[in-house]
Structure formats: structure tokens, C-alpha cells
Enzyme design. Structure first.
Site, PDB file in Angstrom:
ATOM      1  N   ASP A 188      -7.073  -1.230   9.966  1.00  0.00           N
ATOM      2  CA  ASP A 188      -6.054  -0.239  10.352  1.00  0.00           C
ATOM      3  C   ASP A 188      -4.687  -0.836  10.033  1.00  0.00           C
ATOM      4  O   ASP A 188      -4.097  -1.550  10.838  1.00  0.00           O
ATOM      5  CB  ASP A 188      -6.200   0.082  11.843  1.00  0.00           C
ATOM      6  CG  ASP A 188      -5.406   1.321  12.243  1.00  0.00           C
ATOM      7  OD1 ASP A 188      -4.632   1.818  11.411  1.00  0.00           O
ATOM      8  OD2 ASP A 188      -5.580   1.787  13.383  1.00  0.00           O
ATOM      9  N   VAL A 189      -4.224  -0.562   8.800  1.00  0.00           N
ATOM     10  CA  VAL A 189      -2.977  -1.177   8.336  1.00  0.00           C
ATOM     11  C   VAL A 189      -1.858  -0.145   8.160  1.00  0.00           C
ATOM     12  O   VAL A 189      -0.699  -0.503   8.026  1.00  0.00           O
ATOM     13  CB  VAL A 189      -3.195  -1.973   7.017  1.00  0.00           C
ATOM     14  CG1 VAL A 189      -4.113  -3.167   7.254  1.00  0.00           C
ATOM     15  CG2 VAL A 189      -3.785  -1.103   5.906  1.00  0.00           C
ATOM     16  N   LYS A 190      -2.227   1.124   8.135  1.00  0.00           N
ATOM     17  CA  LYS A 190      -1.272   2.254   8.056  1.00  0.00           C
ATOM     18  C   LYS A 190      -0.153   2.009   7.047  1.00  0.00           C
ATOM     19  O   LYS A 190       1.035   2.134   7.360  1.00  0.00           O
ATOM     20  CB  LYS A 190      -0.662   2.541   9.429  1.00  0.00           C
ATOM     21  CG  LYS A 190      -1.687   3.058  10.437  1.00  0.00           C
ATOM     22  CD  LYS A 190      -1.035   3.604  11.674  1.00  0.00           C
ATOM     23  CE  LYS A 190      -2.014   3.942  12.746  1.00  0.00           C
ATOM     24  NZ  LYS A 190      -2.695   2.782  13.341  1.00  0.00           N
ATOM     25  N   ARG A 191      -0.528   1.654   5.831  1.00  0.00           N
ATOM     26  CA  ARG A 191       0.485   1.372   4.811  1.00  0.00           C
ATOM     27  C   ARG A 191       1.032   2.667   4.225  1.00  0.00           C
ATOM     28  O   ARG A 191       0.363   3.703   4.228  1.00  0.00           O
ATOM     29  CB  ARG A 191      -0.095   0.510   3.689  1.00  0.00           C
ATOM     30  CG  ARG A 191      -0.628  -0.838   4.140  1.00  0.00           C
ATOM     31  CD  ARG A 191       0.419  -1.696   4.785  1.00  0.00           C
ATOM     32  NE  ARG A 191      -0.211  -2.719   5.598  1.00  0.00           N
ATOM     33  CZ  ARG A 191       0.423  -3.736   6.160  1.00  0.00           C
ATOM     34  NH1 ARG A 191       1.708  -3.868   6.007  1.00  0.00           N
ATOM     35  NH2 ARG A 191      -0.225  -4.612   6.876  1.00  0.00           N
ATOM     36  N   THR A 211      -6.424   2.444   6.581  1.00  0.00           N
ATOM     37  CA  THR A 211      -5.663   3.633   6.950  1.00  0.00           C
ATOM     38  C   THR A 211      -4.343   3.617   6.186  1.00  0.00           C
ATOM     39  O   THR A 211      -3.756   2.544   5.971  1.00  0.00           O
ATOM     40  CB  THR A 211      -5.363   3.638   8.460  1.00  0.00           C
ATOM     41  OG1 THR A 211      -4.713   2.405   8.808  1.00  0.00           O
ATOM     42  CG2 THR A 211      -6.633   3.787   9.289  1.00  0.00           C
TER      43      THR A 211
END
Ligand SMILES: O=c1ccn([C@@H]2O[C@H](COP(=O)(O)O)[C@@H](O)[C@H]2O)c(=O)[nH]1
Length: 306
Positions: free
Chosen positions: A104-107, A131
Site C-alpha cells: 500500500d504505497v498510494k503513489r 495501490t
């Protein structure tokens, strides 16, 4: 292909849940911290090693009953290079135990920067999916698609997030529906490019468990996308709340719970059953309870629909 592997893992474990490895040092059992701090000192190295010891205990205890873990990078990044090292070591450990690993890095960034993020995570052998944040536009998502196809990886694109504040931007009305509906249309278009044998795409969507009504709309808008569903448990969503994220086959979604599972030994429900030494067994009991609750809610929904 990622989507086939994930759906098969969910089916074989009869479990549409993912355990979130979001370790908060203050909630990690004292005995673990004592061991790690004695060996490495009460510093970022000691904290990182305590986290790794803790994560291994959780993974050993749940790997046979859950299909995947989700590792939230922020809890590792905060400890600098030592923390980052533990993030990747945790991914490796989980992978070697047969779990699928969602980072879950939401880049989210301009395309040529996104290419670097894609290389860093989707070309890592221990990470199956990441993500990403699409709110900079479709061109910032395109670079990941190559790695999704080439390396059989997965992508979960934020569509409707679980937090209360998501309404302020994501629910804004436009001439073509809400902002989140527009993002869903974009995800649906992209997800159709990467469909597996089981009919699901390796490009999925993040849809908060806390938004029951929106989930119904989104399920229709993105029929082949797998939903990654955070917000269950600690953020207040229940098994009934997540049913709209699943399709008519009771598939197509995977529900995350982080704090409520990994720190179950401290909860009202389990604290008199398990000691801190049994934190991993408590996590297993909590995740089995979660599996039961969600599967029951899905069955109930099916019977009501008949
Ligand atoms: O909309 C979103 C997207 C991601 N998250 C992530 O899920 C977990 C939730 O943790 P809990 O302890 O189960 O509340 C966390 O890693 C978030 O970054 C989310 O909550 N909502």
C-alpha cells in the site's frame, strides 16, 4: 495473471480478507521490544527489528487461512533505511509463506516519475500489487500498465476512499456524475485491458468499506475490477457494509483489516483470552472471526436475493 491468482487464493482459503501489516511500535508486545532493544538498542534499528519479529509472528499464524497481506509503507518509511529494509524483508517473508503481497504505497506522479515507482515496486519479485492515486489523471496511471502485463502484477486504483473527508472532493458533482464516478469510469476502461481467465482484471479499485451506497454504484460501474476494501473493523465498517463490494458470485472483493487484526490481543474482545505472548494467535482468531462474519453476510445476502 495477478487477478486469477488472487481469486484462486481467495477461493481456496474461502476467505475474501487481507491482513494489513501496519505495525505501530507502541502497540507491539513489550517482550518483543525488550528482545530487539537489548540486541540492537532503543533506536530505529531496534524498532525496525522489533517490527520484523512481530510481523513474522503474525504471518506464521495466519498464512494458511488468508490469501494476502497488505503492507502499508508509511509504518516502515518512518524509520528510514532500516524501516524500508524491514518493509521489503516482510514482503519477502510473506511471499515465501505463499501469501500474495499488496504494497500500500498510494503513489501518484507525472508519467516518467510513475515509471520509476512502477520499477521500484511492480518489478520487485516479492510484491504482487500496489495501490496508486489517480487524482493527477489517467496519464499518471498508464506507466504501471506495462509492468502489470509484463510481470503479471496487480494495481489497485483509489476510487472512493474510506475516510470521512473523501466526500469533500470525491463526491463533488460534475456534469457527468460525481468525481469518484468519473474515476470509476476511467478504471473500468483501463481494467478491461487486463482481464484474466476468471473474468476479473488485474487492475482493480480501492473502495472504502465505510461507503455502502457508493459501493453499490461502483460495483455496477466496474464489473471486472477487484475491489480492495479498507475501513472494516477499526474504522467502523461491518460485514454487512462490505457486501455491496462483492459481485453476484460473492467474489470480486478483498476486505482489509489492519489494527483490529494485528493488535487483537489488546482488544476488549480478546484481551482476557490471550496474553501479549499470544498476540499472533489472537490475530488468527480475529481474522477467522472476520472471515466468518463476512462469509455469513454474503450468504445471507444471497438467500434474501433468491
Ligand atoms: O481508502 C483507504 C485506502 C487505504 N487505507 C489503508 O487501509 C489501512 C486501514 O487500516 P485499519 O487499521 O484497518 O483502519 C491503512 O493501511 C490505510 O492506509 C484506508 O484506510 N482507506
Amino acid at each position: 495473471m495477478f487477478s486469477d491468482k488472487l481469486i484462486n487464493a481467495i477461493k481456496s482459503k474461502n476467505n475474501p480478507t487481507v491482513v494489513g501489516l501496519d505495525p505501530r511500535i507502541e502497540s507491539i508486545p513489550e517482550f518483543i521490544k525488550e528482545i530487539a532493544f537489548k540486541k540492537y538498542g532503543n533506536n530505529v534499528k531496534g524498532i525496525s527489528e522489533a517490527i520484523y519479529y512481530f510481523n513474522r509472528g503474525i504471518i506464521d499464524s495466519i498464512f494458511d487461512v488468508v490469501p494476502a497481506v497488505k503492507i502499508q509503507v508509511a509504518f516502515y518509511e518512518v524509520y528510514g533505511p532500516d524501516g524500508f529494509d524491514i518493509f521489503f524483508k516482510t514482503a519477502k517473508y510473506a511471499k515465501e509463506k505463499g501469501l500474495m503481497v499488496i504494497a500500500d504505497v498510494k503513489r501518484g506522479d507525472i508519467a516518467d516519475v510513475a515509471e520509476m515507482y512502477s520499477k521500484a515496486y511492480l518489478q520487485n519479485e516479492y510484491i504482487d500489487a500496489i495501490t496508486v492515486n489517480p487524482y493527477m489523471g489517467e496519464d499518471t496511471i498508464t506507466p504501471y500498465i506495462h509492468d502489470v502485463i509484463e510481470h503479471e502484477k496487480g494495481l489497485f486504483i483509489l476510487v472512493k476512499t474510506s475516510n470521512k473527508g473523501s466526500y469533500t472532493i470525491q463526491n463533488l458533482e460534475t456534469e457527468n456524475g460525481t468525481v469518484y464516478e468519473n474515476v470509476a469510469n476511467m478504471v473500468n476502461k483501463i481494467s478491461n485491458l487486463v482481464k484474466g481467465k476468471l473474468g476479473y482484471s488485474s487492475i482493480g479499485a480501492v473502495v472504502g468499506a465505510t461507503h455502502r451506497e457508493e459501493a453499490k454504484i461502483l460495483r455496477e460501474k466496474m464489473p471486472s475490477a477487484i475491489f480492495l476494501v479498507p475501513g472494516y473493523g477499526a474504522q467502523g465498517a461491518t460485514a454487512e457494509d462490505v457486501t455491496n463490494c462483492f459481485d453476484e458470485n460473492n467474489l470480486g472483493a478483498i476486505v482489509n483489516s489492519s489494527r483490529k487484526v494485528i493488535f487483537a490481543y489488546k482488544s476488549q474482545y480478546w484481551k482476557d483470552v490471550y496474553s501479549e505472548y499470544e498476540y499472533a494467535q489472537a490475530a488468527r482468531s480475529e481474522v477467522l472471526l472476520m472471515r466468518g462474519m463476512i462469509n455469513n453476510a454474503l450468504l445471507k445476502r444471497k438467500y434474501i436475493a433468491c
